[in-house]
Motif scaffolding. Structure first.
Motif, PDB file in Angstrom:
ATOM      1  N   GLU A 138       1.162  -1.151   0.089  1.00 15.71           N
ATOM      2  CA  GLU A 138       0.063  -0.146  -0.005  1.00 15.71           C
ATOM      3  C   GLU A 138       0.771   1.394   0.016  1.00 15.71           C
ATOM      4  OE1 GLU A 138      -0.486  -2.798   1.657  1.00 15.71           O
ATOM      5  OE2 GLU A 138      -2.476  -3.358   1.554  1.00 15.71           O
ATOM      6  N   ALA A 139       2.240   1.065   0.345  1.00 16.60           N
ATOM      7  CA  ALA A 139       3.094   2.229   0.362  1.00 16.60           C
ATOM      8  C   ALA A 139       3.562   2.671  -0.901  1.00 16.60           C
ATOM      9  CB  ALA A 139       4.137   1.984   1.418  1.00 16.60           C
ATOM     10  N   LEU A 140       3.482   1.619  -2.132  1.00 17.24           N
ATOM     11  CA  LEU A 140       4.154   1.882  -3.322  1.00 17.24           C
ATOM     12  C   LEU A 140       3.743   3.107  -3.894  1.00 17.24           C
ATOM     13  CD1 LEU A 140       4.251  -1.819  -4.634  1.00 17.24           C
ATOM     14  CD2 LEU A 140       6.358  -0.241  -3.838  1.00 17.24           C
ATOM     15  N   PRO A 141       2.694   3.669  -4.227  1.00 17.17           N
ATOM     16  CA  PRO A 141       2.284   5.075  -4.856  1.00 17.17           C
ATOM     17  C   PRO A 141       3.031   6.075  -4.229  1.00 17.17           C
ATOM     18  CG  PRO A 141       0.178   3.719  -4.328  1.00 17.17           C
ATOM     19  CD  PRO A 141       1.332   2.879  -3.577  1.00 17.17           C
ATOM     20  N   GLU A 193      12.540  -4.205  -2.344  1.00 18.35           N
ATOM     21  CA  GLU A 193      12.248  -4.984  -1.173  1.00 18.35           C
ATOM     22  C   GLU A 193      10.833  -5.183  -1.157  1.00 18.35           C
ATOM     23  OE1 GLU A 193      14.177  -6.715   1.151  1.00 18.35           O
ATOM     24  OE2 GLU A 193      15.756  -6.222   0.437  1.00 18.35           O
ATOM     25  N   ILE A 194       9.953  -4.375  -1.389  1.00 16.26           N
ATOM     26  CA  ILE A 194       8.540  -4.561  -1.371  1.00 16.26           C
ATOM     27  C   ILE A 194       8.050  -5.344  -2.586  1.00 16.26           C
ATOM     28  CG2 ILE A 194       6.372  -3.170  -1.216  1.00 16.26           C
ATOM     29  CD1 ILE A 194       7.908  -1.151   0.348  1.00 16.26           C
ATOM     30  N   GLY A 195       8.743  -4.958  -3.730  1.00 19.43           N
ATOM     31  CA  GLY A 195       8.214  -5.828  -4.808  1.00 19.43           C
ATOM     32  C   GLY A 195       7.303  -4.776  -5.642  1.00 19.43           C
ATOM     33  N   GLY A 196       6.506  -5.414  -6.419  1.00 19.77           N
ATOM     34  CA  GLY A 196       5.297  -4.842  -6.970  1.00 19.77           C
ATOM     35  C   GLY A 196       5.350  -4.943  -8.452  1.00 19.77           C
ATOM     36  N   GLY A 197       6.158  -5.968  -8.956  1.00 21.44           N
ATOM     37  CA  GLY A 197       6.154  -6.374 -10.336  1.00 21.44           C
ATOM     38  C   GLY A 197       6.725  -5.302 -11.387  1.00 21.44           C
ATOM     39  N   ASN A 198       6.031  -5.171 -12.521  1.00 22.42           N
ATOM     40  CA  ASN A 198       6.303  -4.335 -13.655  1.00 22.42           C
ATOM     41  C   ASN A 198       6.154  -2.978 -13.245  1.00 22.42           C
ATOM     42  OD1 ASN A 198       6.729  -6.308 -15.216  1.00 22.42           O
ATOM     43  ND2 ASN A 198       4.798  -6.386 -16.156  1.00 22.42           N
TER      44      ASN A 198
END
Ligand code: SF4
Ligand code: SF4
Length: 381
Positions: free
Chosen positions: A315-318, A342-347
């Motif tokens: 949820e922190a990615l944006p 580390e969190i990931g999130g792909g493409n």
């Protein structure tokens, strides 16, 4: 005899103003401490936050030539928070160490010492007094040890039989000769729990601390956190309590004697994501009164980013993408790049990291982007 009477009066007064423990020590030089500090310096174990020269920290007479006695005081602080909010998915929280809960302890200790000083001078107008809290040069743990406040544990904290190591220490040097108290014998014995539990192996040779490895110190640095410590940080935003929490002497110790030391759970266990966007003004308003804010918002934000990586908080990615793009501080952009990996999130995460790679001018941030991309590559599908 008069001074023994005065000592009793000082002790009685200290109880009236809410000092939890008081002890008296001679102002003789701290010879063992001096050699220990020398070894620390030689081994490069010091944090750089130490104040004063070796002499000022170990020889009270350099601070007050006619010094006779050092009065050591201890104020017990809480170890448990009431109504601690839960850290849950999407709303992960960081933590400030216990010594940073409530009002900045420097202020609390200074008020107590000032009151003590006024009382002494009213009873002994010719005396001189000099009080110190942390920012002073004299090593307050050595003073507390000599004054019988507690023993110096293998976790490098002063352990009092009454309140464990959850105490703030301050001292007052005076020209009055007051009877000294007896030091408490070391009770650590064969226990080694703190040394074994320290996540970074910072407690060396039982009773020595390598500050450069200690998370409590590392949370306060402003630069990039070395890779090897990032995974050790957990959700710590400021300080580290591990070697105190595991200590059997602290079991059940939780003093709530001072209302000003009670923590505001939303301040000392704050949500991590809002910390990423916090303005200077908001930061000061929310955290300015606690001691954990003394290094400003940058280290806290850097640690919050590392904590989000620890939780793999998607949820922190944006918000992390925004920081990577627009934050003016290289340490924040770089740590963010690593955390995204580390969190990931792909493409989507890969695209953001690659875009950052194209525009980034800072070398260290470039290195972190590279790290982030490599970690992403190995992300389990
Ligand atoms: Fe180790 Fe944490 Fe204690 Fe530092 S504060 S010595 S890192 S357990
Ligand atoms: Fe001493 Fe054990 Fe406490 Fe460490 S954990 S300070 S060795 S009693």
């Amino acid at each position: 005899m008069a001074n023994a009477y005065l000592k009793n009066e000082i002790v009685a007064y200290s109880k009236r103003i809410g000092i939890d423990k008081i002890g008296f020590a001679s102002a003789d030089p701290f010879i063992t401490l001096k050699s220990r500090l020398k070894i620390q310096q030689e081994n490069n174990y010091q944090s750089g936050f130490e104040k004063g020269t070796l002499e000022e920290r170990t020889e009270p007479s350099t601070l007050m030539p006619e010094a006779k006695t050092i009065i050591s005081i201890a104020l017990a602080y809480p170890s448990k928070m009431k109504n601690a909010p839960r850290s849950k998915r999407g709303e992960r929280r960081g933590i400030f160490c216990r010594a940073s809960w409530g009002e900045d302890y420097h202020h609390i200790l200074r008020r107590k010492l000032k009151a003590l000083e006024t009382f002494i001078l009213e009873n002994h107008p010719d005396a001189k007094c000099l009080s110190m809290v942390d920012t002073g040069e004299l090593a307050d743990r050595a003073v507390a040890e000599r004054a019988g406040i507690g023993w110096s544990g293998k976790n490098c904290a002063i352990i009092t039989p009454e309140f464990g190591s959850y105490v703030y220490l301050g001292e007052l040097i005076t020209t009055i000769d007051l009877p000294a108290d007896t030091p408490i014998l070391d009770q650590c014995g064969t226990c080694n729990k703190c040394v074994d539990a320290c996540p970074t192996g910072a407690l060396v040779q039982g009773g020595q601390l390598d500050s450069n490895k200690c998370i409590a110190f590392l949370t306060q640095t402003k630069d990039f956190l070395p890779d090897k410590y990032r995974k050790k940080l957990g959700n710590r935003l400021y300080g580290c309590d591990t070697c105190q929490v595991v200590c059997p002497e602290n079991k059940g110790k939780d003093a709530h004697h001072h209302p000003e030391m009670e923590p505001d759970p939303e301040v000392v266990k704050p949500k991590l994501i809002p910390l990423l966007m916090i303005s200077n003004r908001e930061f000061k308003g929310k955290f300015g009164a606690i001691s954990g804010s003394w290094r400003g918002k940058k280290p806290i934000q850097r640690n919050a980013i590392i904590a989000l990586a620890h939780y793999r908080e998607k949820e922190a990615l944006p918000h992390l993408f925004d920081l990577l793009k627009s934050d003016p501080r290289p340490v924040i952009r770089g740590t963010t790049a690593w955390a995204i990996g580390e969190i990931g999130g792909g493409n989507e995460s890969e695209q953001h990291l690659k875009a950052a790679q194209d525009r980034e001018k800072d070398e260290q941030v470039q290195e972190e982007i590279e790290k982030g991309l490599n970690i992403l590559k190995n992300e389990p599908k």
